[in-house]
Design a protein around this motif. Structure first.
Motif, PDB file in Angstrom:
ATOM      1  N   THR A  83       0.905  -1.252  -0.036  1.00 41.24           N
ATOM      2  CA  THR A  83       0.110   0.106   0.112  1.00 41.24           C
ATOM      3  C   THR A  83       0.774   0.959   0.020  1.00 41.24           C
ATOM      4  O   THR A  83       0.686   2.416  -0.927  1.00 41.24           O
ATOM      5  CB  THR A  83      -0.855   0.181   1.123  1.00 41.24           C
ATOM      6  OG1 THR A  83      -1.808  -1.211   1.125  1.00 41.24           O
ATOM      7  CG2 THR A  83      -1.759   1.091   1.277  1.00 41.24           C
ATOM      8  N   GLU A  84       1.840   1.319   0.741  1.00 38.75           N
ATOM      9  CA  GLU A  84       2.867   2.517   0.672  1.00 38.75           C
ATOM     10  C   GLU A  84       3.613   2.601  -0.509  1.00 38.75           C
ATOM     11  O   GLU A  84       3.636   3.960  -1.218  1.00 38.75           O
ATOM     12  CB  GLU A  84       3.928   2.457   1.831  1.00 38.75           C
ATOM     13  CG  GLU A  84       3.223   2.424   3.426  1.00 38.75           C
ATOM     14  CD  GLU A  84       4.448   2.092   4.338  1.00 38.75           C
ATOM     15  OE1 GLU A  84       5.516   1.888   3.983  1.00 38.75           O
ATOM     16  OE2 GLU A  84       4.112   1.560   5.531  1.00 38.75           O
ATOM     17  N   ILE A  85       4.070   1.472  -1.047  1.00 42.48           N
ATOM     18  CA  ILE A  85       4.587   1.759  -2.253  1.00 42.48           C
ATOM     19  C   ILE A  85       3.603   2.149  -3.290  1.00 42.48           C
ATOM     20  O   ILE A  85       4.155   3.022  -3.967  1.00 42.48           O
ATOM     21  CB  ILE A  85       5.511   0.362  -2.761  1.00 42.48           C
ATOM     22  CG1 ILE A  85       6.466  -0.109  -1.703  1.00 42.48           C
ATOM     23  CG2 ILE A  85       5.723   0.356  -4.129  1.00 42.48           C
ATOM     24  CD1 ILE A  85       7.023  -1.491  -1.816  1.00 42.48           C
ATOM     25  N   VAL A  86       2.536   1.631  -3.586  1.00 42.40           N
ATOM     26  CA  VAL A  86       1.502   2.110  -4.675  1.00 42.40           C
ATOM     27  C   VAL A  86       1.086   3.573  -4.430  1.00 42.40           C
ATOM     28  O   VAL A  86       1.154   4.339  -5.246  1.00 42.40           O
ATOM     29  CB  VAL A  86       0.408   1.067  -4.531  1.00 42.40           C
ATOM     30  CG1 VAL A  86      -0.649   1.815  -5.494  1.00 42.40           C
ATOM     31  CG2 VAL A  86       0.646  -0.113  -4.982  1.00 42.40           C
ATOM     32  N   PHE A  87       0.937   3.966  -3.078  1.00 42.65           N
ATOM     33  CA  PHE A  87       0.667   5.540  -2.869  1.00 42.65           C
ATOM     34  C   PHE A  87       1.887   6.345  -3.303  1.00 42.65           C
ATOM     35  O   PHE A  87       1.630   7.330  -3.684  1.00 42.65           O
ATOM     36  CB  PHE A  87       0.353   5.555  -1.513  1.00 42.65           C
ATOM     37  CG  PHE A  87      -1.115   5.411  -1.113  1.00 42.65           C
ATOM     38  CD1 PHE A  87      -2.190   6.445  -1.245  1.00 42.65           C
ATOM     39  CD2 PHE A  87      -1.775   4.255  -0.906  1.00 42.65           C
ATOM     40  CE1 PHE A  87      -3.356   6.217  -0.794  1.00 42.65           C
ATOM     41  CE2 PHE A  87      -2.999   3.915  -0.645  1.00 42.65           C
ATOM     42  CZ  PHE A  87      -3.961   5.081  -0.908  1.00 42.65           C
TER      43      PHE A  87
END
Length: 202
Positions: A83-87
């Motif tokens: 989630t962090e990487i996608v955001f």
């Protein structure tokens, strides 16, 4: 054109994500191996001696609990990392989202660190070094995210930075494509303003 600068430093976030992803993958593999061992348990006495004389059912129950905890910790942490990487890739990683995700991971792996520390005190130090590495990366991310949130509360992050993680450029105040400039009604001096009329002169 002035290059846009991200508030998130790749040199800080990417090493954290790499170390954590490797650690989470190792924990996930260990959890899967634990479940496979449970399926292969038979009626020999090897496991009973390894668990201080406990019955086969007790050994199986302990393996299920341990494998379940490891599986839950690793899966949740992998989801949070993704989630962090996608955001971040979409320039939508706000300080609030980052800090919330890191707080959850920190709580989970501090819990795992306590369990491994208890195991190390009893003579089983397997996973203790990995737990230290994961807790260290989570705490590092937590400190970094706290600094960014502190800057946001102090008003040092502008609107573009808060929403997109990007700093504004010198062209942000330029008129948008297709928009007409606002008319100006300021008085413009004329060349004939101070000219006397031709008739009626003395």
């Amino acid at each position: 054109m002035q290059p846009q600068q991200q508030i998130w430093s790749k040199r800080v976030l990417i090493p954290f994500w790499i170390v954590q992803s490797i650690g989470f993958a190792i924990i996930l593999i260990v959890a899967c191996l634990g479940f496979s061992v449970i399926k292969d348990i038979d009626s020999n006495d090897t496991l009973t001696s390894e668990y201080d004389g406990q019955t086969l059912e007790d050994a199986e129950r302990l393996l299920k609990i341990g494998a379940g905890i490891l599986l839950g910790l690793s899966v949740v942490s992998i989801i949070l990392n993704i989630t962090e990487i996608v955001f971040y890739a979409r320039k939508r990683l706000t300080p609030t989202i980052h800090l919330s995700s890191v707080c959850v991971k920190t709580v989970l792996w501090v819990f795992y660190f306590i369990l491994t520390a208890i195991g190390a005190a009893r003579g089983s130090g397997v996973g203790f070094i990995l737990a230290i590495a994961l807790v260290a990366t989570c705490l590092g991310q937590l400190i970094y995210g706290s600094v960014i949130v502190h800057r946001k509360r102090k008003g040092k992050l502008n609107v573009a930075t808060e929403e997109y993680g990007m700093a504004p450029t010198a062209y942000d105040n330029a008129p948008k494509w297709g928009s007409a400039p606002e008319p100006s009604y300021a008085a413009v001096p004329s060349a004939y303003a101070n000219q006397q009329p031709a008739f009626g002169r003395a």
